[in-house]
Design a protein around this motif. Structure first.
Motif, PDB file in Angstrom:
ATOM      1  N   ASP A 154     -13.935   7.334 -19.166  1.00 19.37           N
ATOM      2  CA  ASP A 154     -14.112   6.812 -20.528  1.00 19.37           C
ATOM      3  C   ASP A 154     -13.657   5.352 -20.642  1.00 19.37           C
ATOM      4  O   ASP A 154     -13.298   4.882 -21.723  1.00 19.37           O
ATOM      5  N   LYS A 155     -13.655   4.645 -19.501  1.00 21.39           N
ATOM      6  CA  LYS A 155     -13.380   3.206 -19.445  1.00 21.39           C
ATOM      7  C   LYS A 155     -11.980   2.850 -19.944  1.00 21.39           C
ATOM      8  O   LYS A 155     -11.778   1.810 -20.599  1.00 21.39           O
ATOM      9  N   GLN A 156     -11.012   3.703 -19.633  1.00 23.75           N
ATOM     10  CA  GLN A 156      -9.612   3.365 -19.865  1.00 23.75           C
ATOM     11  C   GLN A 156      -9.053   2.769 -18.576  1.00 23.75           C
ATOM     12  O   GLN A 156      -9.330   3.262 -17.484  1.00 23.75           O
ATOM     13  N   PHE A 157      -8.269   1.703 -18.701  1.00 21.97           N
ATOM     14  CA  PHE A 157      -7.793   0.994 -17.525  1.00 21.97           C
ATOM     15  C   PHE A 157      -6.269   1.010 -17.459  1.00 21.97           C
ATOM     16  O   PHE A 157      -5.587   0.942 -18.494  1.00 21.97           O
ATOM     17  N   SER A 158      -5.756   1.089 -16.247  1.00 23.65           N
ATOM     18  CA  SER A 158      -4.326   0.950 -15.994  1.00 23.65           C
ATOM     19  C   SER A 158      -4.159   0.345 -14.612  1.00 23.65           C
ATOM     20  O   SER A 158      -5.125   0.206 -13.860  1.00 23.65           O
ATOM     21  N   VAL A 159      -2.936  -0.037 -14.281  1.00 23.90           N
ATOM     22  CA  VAL A 159      -2.657  -0.670 -12.996  1.00 23.90           C
ATOM     23  C   VAL A 159      -1.514   0.060 -12.311  1.00 23.90           C
ATOM     24  O   VAL A 159      -0.499   0.383 -12.941  1.00 23.90           O
ATOM     25  N   VAL A 160      -1.685   0.335 -11.019  1.00 27.74           N
ATOM     26  CA  VAL A 160      -0.588   0.810 -10.197  1.00 27.74           C
ATOM     27  C   VAL A 160      -0.298  -0.263  -9.164  1.00 27.74           C
ATOM     28  O   VAL A 160      -1.181  -1.017  -8.761  1.00 27.74           O
TER      29      VAL A 160
ATOM     30  N   SER B 174       0.817  -1.212   0.000  1.00 25.58           N
ATOM     31  CA  SER B 174       0.000   0.000   0.000  1.00 25.58           C
ATOM     32  C   SER B 174       0.846   1.255   0.000  1.00 25.58           C
ATOM     33  O   SER B 174       0.345   2.349  -0.231  1.00 25.58           O
ATOM     34  N   ALA B 175       2.161   1.106   0.241  1.00 29.51           N
ATOM     35  CA  ALA B 175       3.032   2.269   0.273  1.00 29.51           C
ATOM     36  C   ALA B 175       3.092   2.985  -1.060  1.00 29.51           C
ATOM     37  O   ALA B 175       3.428   4.163  -1.107  1.00 29.51           O
ATOM     38  N   HIS B 176       2.811   2.299  -2.151  1.00 30.30           N
ATOM     39  CA  HIS B 176       2.873   2.983  -3.446  1.00 30.30           C
ATOM     40  C   HIS B 176       1.526   2.942  -4.173  1.00 30.30           C
ATOM     41  O   HIS B 176       1.476   3.049  -5.390  1.00 30.30           O
ATOM     42  N   LEU B 177       0.448   2.771  -3.446  1.00 31.44           N
ATOM     43  CA  LEU B 177      -0.879   2.801  -4.039  1.00 31.44           C
ATOM     44  C   LEU B 177      -1.511   4.176  -3.857  1.00 31.44           C
ATOM     45  O   LEU B 177      -1.030   5.008  -3.090  1.00 31.44           O
ATOM     46  N   LEU B 178      -2.610   4.397  -4.554  1.00 29.08           N
ATOM     47  CA  LEU B 178      -3.273   5.701  -4.560  1.00 29.08           C
ATOM     48  C   LEU B 178      -4.247   5.822  -3.397  1.00 29.08           C
ATOM     49  O   LEU B 178      -4.830   4.838  -2.952  1.00 29.08           O
ATOM     50  N   GLU B 179      -4.421   7.054  -2.940  1.00 26.99           N
ATOM     51  CA  GLU B 179      -5.409   7.323  -1.901  1.00 26.99           C
ATOM     52  C   GLU B 179      -6.794   7.453  -2.522  1.00 26.99           C
ATOM     53  O   GLU B 179      -6.938   7.804  -3.693  1.00 26.99           O
TER      54      GLU B 179
ATOM     55  N   THR C 248      -9.014  -2.052  -5.471  1.00 29.61           N
ATOM     56  CA  THR C 248      -7.828  -2.512  -4.756  1.00 29.61           C
ATOM     57  C   THR C 248      -7.775  -4.034  -4.736  1.00 29.61           C
ATOM     58  O   THR C 248      -8.726  -4.697  -4.315  1.00 29.61           O
ATOM     59  N   TYR C 249      -6.667  -4.564  -5.199  1.00 30.91           N
ATOM     60  CA  TYR C 249      -6.444  -6.007  -5.207  1.00 30.91           C
ATOM     61  C   TYR C 249      -5.548  -6.380  -4.038  1.00 30.91           C
ATOM     62  O   TYR C 249      -4.504  -5.754  -3.806  1.00 30.91           O
ATOM     63  N   ARG C 250      -5.932  -7.408  -3.297  1.00 32.13           N
ATOM     64  CA  ARG C 250      -5.187  -7.861  -2.135  1.00 32.13           C
ATOM     65  C   ARG C 250      -4.794  -9.324  -2.292  1.00 32.13           C
ATOM     66  O   ARG C 250      -5.431 -10.064  -3.046  1.00 32.13           O
ATOM     67  N   ASP C 251      -3.754  -9.704  -1.583  1.00 37.58           N
ATOM     68  CA  ASP C 251      -3.395 -11.120  -1.569  1.00 37.58           C
ATOM     69  C   ASP C 251      -4.250 -11.841  -0.526  1.00 37.58           C
ATOM     70  O   ASP C 251      -5.097 -11.229   0.135  1.00 37.58           O
ATOM     71  N   LEU C 252      -4.051 -13.124  -0.376  1.00 35.14           N
ATOM     72  CA  LEU C 252      -4.896 -13.910   0.528  1.00 35.14           C
ATOM     73  C   LEU C 252      -4.717 -13.527   1.991  1.00 35.14           C
ATOM     74  O   LEU C 252      -5.562 -13.844   2.828  1.00 35.14           O
ATOM     75  N   GLN C 253      -3.617 -12.848   2.288  1.00 35.64           N
ATOM     76  CA  GLN C 253      -3.404 -12.362   3.643  1.00 35.64           C
ATOM     77  C   GLN C 253      -4.020 -10.984   3.865  1.00 35.64           C
ATOM     78  O   GLN C 253      -3.890 -10.407   4.944  1.00 35.64           O
ATOM     79  N   GLY C 254      -4.680 -10.462   2.846  1.00 33.48           N
ATOM     80  CA  GLY C 254      -5.364  -9.189   2.966  1.00 33.48           C
ATOM     81  C   GLY C 254      -4.493  -7.979   2.703  1.00 33.48           C
ATOM     82  O   GLY C 254      -4.932  -6.844   2.903  1.00 33.48           O
ATOM     83  N   ARG C 255      -3.255  -8.170   2.240  1.00 33.52           N
ATOM     84  CA  ARG C 255      -2.360  -7.053   1.986  1.00 33.52           C
ATOM     85  C   ARG C 255      -2.617  -6.483   0.596  1.00 33.52           C
ATOM     86  O   ARG C 255      -2.672  -7.231  -0.388  1.00 33.52           O
ATOM     87  N   ALA C 256      -2.773  -5.166   0.509  1.00 29.61           N
ATOM     88  CA  ALA C 256      -2.998  -4.511  -0.775  1.00 29.61           C
ATOM     89  C   ALA C 256      -1.746  -4.623  -1.630  1.00 29.61           C
ATOM     90  O   ALA C 256      -0.650  -4.265  -1.187  1.00 29.61           O
ATOM     91  N   VAL C 257      -1.897  -5.117  -2.850  1.00 31.26           N
ATOM     92  CA  VAL C 257      -0.736  -5.318  -3.728  1.00 31.26           C
ATOM     93  C   VAL C 257      -0.810  -4.477  -4.995  1.00 31.26           C
ATOM     94  O   VAL C 257       0.214  -4.195  -5.616  1.00 31.26           O
ATOM     95  N   ALA C 258      -2.016  -4.105  -5.419  1.00 31.20           N
ATOM     96  CA  ALA C 258      -2.152  -3.340  -6.663  1.00 31.20           C
ATOM     97  C   ALA C 258      -3.531  -2.698  -6.713  1.00 31.20           C
ATOM     98  O   ALA C 258      -4.436  -3.048  -5.939  1.00 31.20           O
TER      99      ALA C 258
END
Length: 533
Positions: A116-122, A59-64, A99-109
């Motif tokens: 306009d339905k454009q997608f990207s990943v951080v 989560s240190a490099h994810l968006l607020e 927000t995508y998390r791993d099975l331990q609940g940690r935010a990873v991406a």
């Protein structure tokens, strides 16, 4: 950027990783330690590479962002908060953040969605699992959707009772992601695929079901494009019904005999599409779906037989397609018009006047269309198959004639080498599969090998299946095989004998009709016809 800390250390910036060479995957923290989200290398504050007891929070490099009700989607703030779906800002634009998390609940991406339905990943896209999978570890049922909004819709309308997840990048990569998490999915007794109802979504559902556990995988059908559209339209009940009524996936080609009860007592009726010859109809029960191979020696009259059959089918009210690869479309048209006016205009230019021919042509066409293939030398197998497919689907042809397979061999059969037997095997297999796909009757003409001895087929030699030129597949893959033989007693009389060499439908083989060719009319009729020559 979010400045959440790791063990009290604040995230400072991204930088290159010396261990793996990534240009920006290494995160620098305030104690001078680093963690690479690409290769998982942890470096302590004094520069020593050590095993990290706990992986730093992604989560240190994810968006607020903020949790809000999505009114236009009818999704509550509670649902958004449960799944970690926020409204935030990215590159100066208001965006939605899944927000995508791993099975331990940690935010990873985070998956970023613009208006306009454009997608990207951080974040670390390589660690993205299934959206929402951290909320359930096992259970009776899991519903898998294409997108995050659909997954949240399905979960919300059934009060988050059953596990509901979505694939991270839509239909195109769904199969890959589900395979990556097959161990997780196996923790559920039932897997329901609720993909979009468009062509891409349903194709992806079929592809995914093929690799998921048979017996526990089902495919749900919705009355609208997707689950969120059902929710927005006020038809949430359709989602519940779709979950409980989802059909068990059954691989193509596997049927339960119990499903055949209503048809098992129905006799296979004689085909409404008939040959012009009564004994042949009696033996083959009409022109049926599948491949019929017609064979005869060189110069015996195969093309005449084809035109006679095509003319009879056309005049009976059915639609005919003809790929006559050895003659021009003009020649084919002249042959059919000549049959109609009973003048052999393809041989004798003075047999009828231009006005008589045109009048006969108009009368012939008044019965309906006949479709010809103007091949211009295009005899590659893929081209021929595409034209046959168009004749069936686009032009609604009931029977297609292909004269003859030797032209296809000379045109090549793709990357199967130059061996004639191999090419014929490939061509026949392709055409057989095509007929099954299209539910089509295909009449195919084949040449024969010259028999041993002095008596050729043009002199009255008998025809056998072993004489089909090129490969046994011409007989093995055909549903019926019909030979035309010259009368051995009077080889110059124009008398021809039809012989059924193979009959998959009834098994009856042997002599069929005896025909007589009339050189003046160009007709090839049974000797029992009442119409005088």
């Amino acid at each position: 950027m979010n400045t959440d800390d790791r063990d009290g250390n604040k995230f400072i910036q991204h930088q290159p990783c010396d261990a793996c060479g990534s240009s920006d995957a290494s995160a620098l923290y305030s104690d001078n330690s680093t963690w690479c989200f690409s290769c998982s290398t942890y470096t302590s504050g004094d520069g020593e590479v050590v095993d990290a007891p706990v992986k730093p929070s992604a989560s240190a490099h994810l968006l607020e962002g903020e949790y809000q009700e999505l009114r236009s989607r009818k999704l509550t703030e509670q649902t958004c908060r449960k799944f970690g779906y926020m409204i935030g800002e990215h590159r100066g634009k208001l965006v939605q953040l899944a927000t995508y998390r791993d099975l331990q609940g940690r935010a990873v991406a985070q998956k970023v969605r613009t208006r306009d339905k454009q997608f990207s990943v951080v974040g670390n896209s390589d660690r993205m699992g299934l959206f929402g999978m951290h909320l359930w570890s096992s259970g009776k049922k899991i519903v898998i959707c294409e997108g995050e909004l659909d997954a949240m819709s399905v979960s919300q309308i059934q009060n988050h009772k059953f596990a509901t997840v979505s694939v991270p990048h839509g239909a195109q990569s769904a199969k890959k992601h589900l395979l990556q998490h097959i161990d997780y999915l196996n923790n559920f007794a039932e897997i329901v695929l609720m993909f979009d109802q468009d062509e891409a979504g349903q194709a992806a559902a079929q592809a995914c079901a093929e690799v998921l556990p048979i017996g526990k995988t089902k495919i749900a059908v919705l009355p609208m494009k997707d689950a969120n559209e059902c929710l927005v339209s006020g038809n949430a009940a359709a989602i519940i019904s779709a979950i409980h009524q989802a059909a068990d996936f059954r691989p193509d080609g596997i049927v339960s005999m119990g499903d055949l009860r209503e048809v098992v007592a129905v006799a296979d009726a004689e085909s409404p599409v008939q040959y012009p010859y009564p004994r042949l109809n009696e033996m083959l029960k009409g022109i049926r779906t599948g491949v019929v191979t017609l064979c005869a020696g060189s110069g015996v009259g195969k093309s005449t037989l084809i035109r006679e059959m095509a003319y009879h089918i056309h005049m009976s009210g059915f639609t005919v397609g003809m790929l006559m690869l050895e003659e021009s479309v003009k020649r084919s048209a002249q042959g059919l018009a000549g049959i109609h006016i009973e003048k052999n205009i393809t041989v004798d230019a003075d047999a009828a006047t231009a006005d008589e021919i045109k009048a006969g042509f108009d009368s012939l066409m008044a019965k309906g269309p006949i479709y010809l293939f103007d091949h211009f030398g295009s005899t590659e197998l893929d081209v021929i198959c595409n034209r046959i497919r168009y004749m069936k689907h686009g032009l609604k042809c009931d029977v297609v004639f292909l004269d003859h397979i030797s032209i296809l061999i000379s045109g090549g059969a793709g990357d199967v080498g130059s061996n004639e037997r191999v090419m014929v095997d490939h061509i026949m297999h392709t055409l057989r599969v095509l007929c099954s796909e299209l539910d089509l009757a295909l009449v195919l003409v084949s040449h024969l090998r010259r028999p041993g001895g002095d008596l050729g087929h043009e002199g009255g030699a008998k025809v056998s299946l072993s004489q089909l030129r090129g490969s046994h597949a011409l007989a093995q893959l055909a549903d019926a095989c019909v030979a035309m033989e010259v009368d051995a007693d009077e080889p110059t009389s124009g008398r021809r004998n039809l012989v059924v060499l193979k009959n998959r439908h009834t098994g009856e083989v042997g002599p069929a009709d005896q025909l007589q060719y009339n050189r003046d009319s160009g007709r090839l009729r049974t000797v029992y016809d009442d119409v005088p020559f």
